[in-house]
Scaffold this active site. Sequence first.
Site, PDB file in Angstrom:
ATOM      1  N   HIS A 180      22.611  -4.431   4.294  1.00 34.96           N
ATOM      2  CA  HIS A 180      21.850  -4.138   5.520  1.00 34.96           C
ATOM      3  C   HIS A 180      22.391  -4.931   6.712  1.00 34.96           C
ATOM      4  CE1 HIS A 180      18.119  -3.331   2.792  1.00 34.96           C
ATOM      5  NE2 HIS A 180      18.682  -2.173   3.103  1.00 34.96           N
ATOM      6  N   ARG A 241      13.139  -1.379  -6.812  1.00 35.88           N
ATOM      7  CA  ARG A 241      13.977  -2.464  -7.370  1.00 35.88           C
ATOM      8  C   ARG A 241      13.151  -3.728  -7.590  1.00 35.88           C
ATOM      9  NH1 ARG A 241      18.161  -1.815  -2.739  1.00 35.88           N
ATOM     10  NH2 ARG A 241      18.927   0.270  -3.173  1.00 35.88           N
TER      11      ARG A 241
END
Length: 398
Positions: A180, A241
Amino acid sequence: MNVLVINCGSSSLKYQLISSETEKVLAKGLCERIGIDGSAITHQPEGGEKVTTQVPMPDHTAAVKYVIEKLTDPEVGVVKSLDEIDAVGHRIVHGGEKFNTSVVINDEVIKAIEECNDLAPLHNPANLIGINACKKLMPNVPMVAVFDTAFHQTMPKKAFLYGLPYEYYEKYKVRRYGFHGTSHDFVSARAAEILGKKREDLKIIVCHLGNGASVTAVDHGRSIDTSMGLTPLEGLIMGTRSGDIDPAIISFIADKENISADDMINICNKKSGVLGLSGGISSDFRDLASAAESNDQKAIDALDTYAYRVAKYIGSYAMAMKGVDVIAFTAGIGENNCQMRAAICDYVTWLGTSIDPEKNAIRGEEVILSKPDDKVAIMVVPTNEELAIARETVRLVK
Ligand code: AMP
């Protein structure tokens, strides 16, 4: 300049055509089920309707061909010909230690990206397919690679090394990379701009809370630590996740359930996070909020655990930077989920800051949630990874 931004997955391709002068999205769309039966392209010109067309897309070259067709279509197109696409910016997931910034793509760069395939076997090969498809159909258009990992290459060794035998770093480059990066860079720069300060003068913690989620410590403009690691599995609890877990759990559960370590990693990636914690209700925070309102205890626990983990990372990054001036929330949950922002910020009041509930009710906009004289500014800064990629592309192509 018109920049085509491409984000290529193994069976999908997202695109945006952005004018660098106005920074407006002229058109955007998505090719889905590439190489699978039932493939389709959804295209939306600026201010127009979304139109989905079922077309056979046996591979990514076919998908790029349809993207060009749509962009130049007399009815739904936004440019007259391919000549009006001046550059292509590709989102590349893993640049390993080779890339600490964006680069103009040439054969050498393609080879170096290929060498990082090992580190992101699901993503990098797909990104490369996108590059090769564009190269084939637009051979004269310059292309730029923008890496998710590049912004974090400023992390010092003490932040990126794992407590494992050093030879694994030397032999296999096993270390923390972080992801990111484009978003953390964009949001921290914009946060400083909104405050009318220089990013180089600030200690900023960016919380990118989307389906995938990560926190980054941006110390005087440089990423010095981030919550994702060798892969995007480490760190926060995410949609599906697990984030940080004791690594011994992998073999413990694999033995009990008679499954392989790979199966277990797959469970950690796809069936864990708030989806797993909530007993399978959803990975979407809107569904979890409704379940929590109906007093579903697992949904309540999932949301509490999520907020607690984010707060712990904020705390540790304040320590890593020996202080914090700004906490910025971004991405789907960070921009829109007021309850989650409030739950996280409840832990940070001891830093001498708090959020205004009225301002916190705003969704998806730039807003400063704390009071002007609070010690730490808490803000929402919507991310725009495509625009950041387009800006990088223009910077390098010009
Ligand atoms: P992203 O990966 O950035 O698209 O973020 C996806 C996440 O954002 C999902 O868990 C959504 O529940 C959450 N999200 C998106 N819009 C809203 C909204 N209006 N209210 C609450 N959560 C939202």
